[in-house]
Design a protein around this motif. Sequence first.
Motif, PDB file in Angstrom:
ATOM      1  N   ARG A 277      -1.531  12.182 -57.670  1.00 30.87           N
ATOM      2  CA  ARG A 277      -2.937  12.033 -57.317  1.00 30.87           C
ATOM      3  C   ARG A 277      -3.067  10.896 -56.319  1.00 30.87           C
ATOM      4  NH1 ARG A 277      -6.346  14.448 -61.171  1.00 30.87           N
ATOM      5  NH2 ARG A 277      -8.023  12.991 -60.699  1.00 30.87           N
ATOM      6  N   GLU A 278      -4.108  10.916 -55.521  1.00 31.29           N
ATOM      7  CA  GLU A 278      -4.223   9.954 -54.437  1.00 31.29           C
ATOM      8  C   GLU A 278      -4.399   8.529 -54.925  1.00 31.29           C
ATOM      9  OE1 GLU A 278      -5.764  12.744 -54.714  1.00 31.29           O
ATOM     10  OE2 GLU A 278      -5.652  13.910 -52.882  1.00 31.29           O
ATOM     11  N   GLY A 279      -4.948   8.311 -56.120  1.00 33.34           N
ATOM     12  CA  GLY A 279      -5.094   6.964 -56.649  1.00 33.34           C
ATOM     13  C   GLY A 279      -6.071   6.143 -55.839  1.00 33.34           C
ATOM     14  N   VAL A 280      -5.709   4.866 -55.576  1.00 35.54           N
ATOM     15  CA  VAL A 280      -6.629   3.957 -54.910  1.00 35.54           C
ATOM     16  C   VAL A 280      -6.852   4.321 -53.451  1.00 35.54           C
ATOM     17  CG1 VAL A 280      -6.066   2.052 -56.447  1.00 35.54           C
ATOM     18  CG2 VAL A 280      -4.715   2.388 -54.393  1.00 35.54           C
ATOM     19  N   GLU A 281      -5.967   5.148 -52.872  1.00 40.80           N
ATOM     20  CA  GLU A 281      -6.133   5.542 -51.483  1.00 40.80           C
ATOM     21  C   GLU A 281      -6.959   6.818 -51.326  1.00 40.80           C
ATOM     22  OE1 GLU A 281      -5.288   3.797 -48.951  1.00 40.80           O
ATOM     23  OE2 GLU A 281      -4.294   2.237 -50.093  1.00 40.80           O
ATOM     24  N   ALA A 282      -7.377   7.432 -52.430  1.00 46.01           N
ATOM     25  CA  ALA A 282      -8.116   8.688 -52.348  1.00 46.01           C
ATOM     26  C   ALA A 282      -9.475   8.464 -51.693  1.00 46.01           C
ATOM     27  CB  ALA A 282      -8.299   9.271 -53.748  1.00 46.01           C
ATOM     28  N   ARG A 283      -9.912   9.486 -50.948  1.00 52.18           N
ATOM     29  CA  ARG A 283     -11.229   9.419 -50.333  1.00 52.18           C
ATOM     30  C   ARG A 283     -11.628  10.809 -49.864  1.00 52.18           C
ATOM     31  NH1 ARG A 283     -10.904   5.337 -45.928  1.00 52.18           N
ATOM     32  NH2 ARG A 283      -9.561   4.346 -47.451  1.00 52.18           N
ATOM     33  N   CYS A 284     -12.909  11.030 -49.835  1.00 55.29           N
ATOM     34  CA  CYS A 284     -13.448  12.272 -49.278  1.00 55.29           C
ATOM     35  C   CYS A 284     -14.938  12.087 -49.062  1.00 55.29           C
ATOM     36  CB  CYS A 284     -13.162  13.472 -50.189  1.00 55.29           C
ATOM     37  SG  CYS A 284     -14.115  13.466 -51.724  1.00 55.29           S
ATOM     38  N   ASP A 285     -15.541  13.027 -48.365  1.00 58.94           N
ATOM     39  CA  ASP A 285     -16.982  13.032 -48.168  1.00 58.94           C
ATOM     40  C   ASP A 285     -17.589  13.893 -49.269  1.00 58.94           C
ATOM     41  OD1 ASP A 285     -19.574  13.095 -47.379  1.00 58.94           O
ATOM     42  OD2 ASP A 285     -19.187  13.664 -45.301  1.00 58.94           O
ATOM     43  N   ALA A 286     -18.177  13.252 -50.264  1.00 57.06           N
ATOM     44  CA  ALA A 286     -18.721  13.983 -51.413  1.00 57.06           C
ATOM     45  C   ALA A 286     -19.813  14.950 -50.982  1.00 57.06           C
ATOM     46  CB  ALA A 286     -19.252  13.004 -52.452  1.00 57.06           C
ATOM     47  N   ARG A 287     -20.533  14.617 -49.931  1.00 57.15           N
ATOM     48  CA  ARG A 287     -21.618  15.501 -49.477  1.00 57.15           C
ATOM     49  C   ARG A 287     -21.070  16.872 -49.088  1.00 57.15           C
ATOM     50  NH1 ARG A 287     -24.110  16.976 -44.709  1.00 57.15           N
ATOM     51  NH2 ARG A 287     -26.393  17.187 -44.813  1.00 57.15           N
ATOM     52  N   ASP A 288     -19.962  16.902 -48.327  1.00 59.13           N
ATOM     53  CA  ASP A 288     -19.388  18.186 -47.901  1.00 59.13           C
ATOM     54  C   ASP A 288     -18.815  18.953 -49.079  1.00 59.13           C
ATOM     55  OD1 ASP A 288     -20.071  17.532 -45.321  1.00 59.13           O
ATOM     56  OD2 ASP A 288     -18.064  16.832 -44.761  1.00 59.13           O
ATOM     57  N   VAL A 289     -18.131  18.223 -49.989  1.00 58.41           N
ATOM     58  CA  VAL A 289     -17.507  18.904 -51.129  1.00 58.41           C
ATOM     59  C   VAL A 289     -18.570  19.506 -52.039  1.00 58.41           C
ATOM     60  CG1 VAL A 289     -16.040  18.582 -53.156  1.00 58.41           C
ATOM     61  CG2 VAL A 289     -15.469  17.426 -51.015  1.00 58.41           C
ATOM     62  N   VAL A 290     -19.618  18.749 -52.350  1.00 57.46           N
ATOM     63  CA  VAL A 290     -20.677  19.258 -53.225  1.00 57.46           C
ATOM     64  C   VAL A 290     -21.378  20.449 -52.585  1.00 57.46           C
ATOM     65  CG1 VAL A 290     -22.886  18.693 -54.296  1.00 57.46           C
ATOM     66  CG2 VAL A 290     -21.001  17.041 -54.378  1.00 57.46           C
ATOM     67  N   ALA A 291     -21.661  20.344 -51.299  1.00 58.65           N
ATOM     68  CA  ALA A 291     -22.340  21.455 -50.615  1.00 58.65           C
ATOM     69  C   ALA A 291     -21.490  22.713 -50.640  1.00 58.65           C
ATOM     70  CB  ALA A 291     -22.656  21.049 -49.179  1.00 58.65           C
ATOM     71  N   GLU A 292     -20.180  22.572 -50.422  1.00 57.80           N
ATOM     72  CA  GLU A 292     -19.298  23.747 -50.382  1.00 57.80           C
ATOM     73  C   GLU A 292     -19.182  24.394 -51.761  1.00 57.80           C
ATOM     74  OE1 GLU A 292     -15.814  26.098 -50.843  1.00 57.80           O
ATOM     75  OE2 GLU A 292     -15.967  24.052 -51.651  1.00 57.80           O
ATOM     76  N   ARG A 293     -19.020  23.576 -52.845  1.00 60.39           N
ATOM     77  CA  ARG A 293     -18.840  24.157 -54.165  1.00 60.39           C
ATOM     78  C   ARG A 293     -20.144  24.740 -54.715  1.00 60.39           C
ATOM     79  NH1 ARG A 293     -14.775  26.090 -53.834  1.00 60.39           N
ATOM     80  NH2 ARG A 293     -14.815  26.605 -56.056  1.00 60.39           N
ATOM     81  N   VAL A 294     -21.266  24.136 -54.417  1.00 57.18           N
ATOM     82  CA  VAL A 294     -22.538  24.710 -54.863  1.00 57.18           C
ATOM     83  C   VAL A 294     -22.785  26.035 -54.151  1.00 57.18           C
ATOM     84  CG1 VAL A 294     -25.044  24.399 -54.881  1.00 57.18           C
ATOM     85  CG2 VAL A 294     -23.543  22.508 -55.535  1.00 57.18           C
ATOM     86  N   ASP A 295     -22.436  26.092 -52.880  1.00 59.40           N
ATOM     87  CA  ASP A 295     -22.589  27.344 -52.138  1.00 59.40           C
ATOM     88  C   ASP A 295     -21.698  28.438 -52.722  1.00 59.40           C
ATOM     89  OD1 ASP A 295     -23.562  28.818 -49.645  1.00 59.40           O
ATOM     90  OD2 ASP A 295     -21.380  28.903 -49.384  1.00 59.40           O
ATOM     91  N   PHE A 296     -20.484  28.036 -53.156  1.00 59.32           N
ATOM     92  CA  PHE A 296     -19.580  29.018 -53.745  1.00 59.32           C
ATOM     93  C   PHE A 296     -20.160  29.583 -55.046  1.00 59.32           C
ATOM     94  CE2 PHE A 296     -16.297  29.765 -56.959  1.00 59.32           C
ATOM     95  CZ  PHE A 296     -15.586  30.788 -56.370  1.00 59.32           C
TER      96      PHE A 296
END
Length: 428
Positions: A277-296
């Motif tokens: 797992r990415e650990g302390v270096e993990a990062r992403c744009d939660a806005r894009d991820v939430v929008a994509e999964r809700v759309d799915f």
Amino acid sequence: MRRRLALLVAATTSVVLLAFTLPLAVLIDRAATSAAITTATDRSQRIVPTVAAGTEADIARAVATVADRDFVVRVRMPSGTLVGRPFRTPAPPVEAELRATAVRVLDDGRVILDQPVVRQDGTAVISTLMSEDVLDAGVWRAWGVLAALATTLFVLALVVADRLARTMTRPVTELAATAERLGRGDLSARVLPSGPDEVREVGRALNRLAARIGELLTHERESVADLSHRLRTPVTALRLDVESLPADAARDRLSADVDELTRQIDALIGEARRPVREGVEARCDARDVVAERVDFWAALAEDQGRVVTLSLPTGPCAVRAGPADLEAALDALLGNVLSHTPDGSPFSVTLTAEPDGGAVLLISDEGPGFSDAHVVGRGESRAGSTGLGLDIARRTAVASGGDLLIDRAPGGGARVTMRLGPPATADW
């Protein structure tokens, strides 16, 4: 450690230097005084024959030959007459008290040498007054050389101590750096054992630990991947059964479900083979991820007659979580809503960016909610499922520096609040 070693050496060296230089400084001062007294004694001895047998005129001429600015000489005759340059000092001892050469130290630090001389008419006393300059001759210079030598030795000791401390702290620093790399997920990190034997042993133990962790993770990933791969056979059989059905809307829906199941299995295999797992270096744009999964999930929600309300921030929302981890958490939470609430029950998904970084994800539904207020643990379920969904979401939130809270929504349904921490470095 380097600073403490330097302080220890500085304290030890200071004690040794003081124990060496202070007695030596006193010895130098006494040696200078002794040399002055020796010189004064020599001058007195040169006029003793004249004082013993000569007249006052002869004694005056002899005194003039041995006296100067640093050595003031006078002779007190038995009659009390003073011959030579007078100076104000306490009177020399009387004949009864003065049997041999005596040294007197005055209150102001000056020194007088009194030497008795026996004459036919009594005892005369030759008094030689030594100035402060002759008493301190060479003392300050010697003290300066001694102080310079002590300072040089002190600085040299600190330099040597720092060099030795580096040889001890460098291996420890390398151990810390390797441990930090391992903590960040770089399981290939190894340390080259160096330094004292104890530190070398720690380095070898750390390397063995890293190798063992890698072996365990590899075994776990391959085991999960093998189990996931074994699911492909029944899925293939299911696909064949679906394709054998008459072509209609139901077949298309079942075919889409089988495709999604295949995609999920492929994602599971990929997730299982992900090194760490990415650990302390993990990062992403939660806005894009939430929008994509809700759309799915919106397609299934529409089939169930649900109204989905989505609220997102206007700009990017960086969080400390990998895209795959956040997707898995969202799928678990949204899947719970769609599986454990009656058809037609609306739900809402709200993502809010935090002022100091990170985000808050709020999923609220209008279903029956939980029967109690506590969060079920991993592997526990009150709805016939595996009970792993909520734990997946909780672990993702905790790994990002946040938390997961489940309570009742104002409408009586369930409300899940997932707090996600900001990325370790703010370079978004």
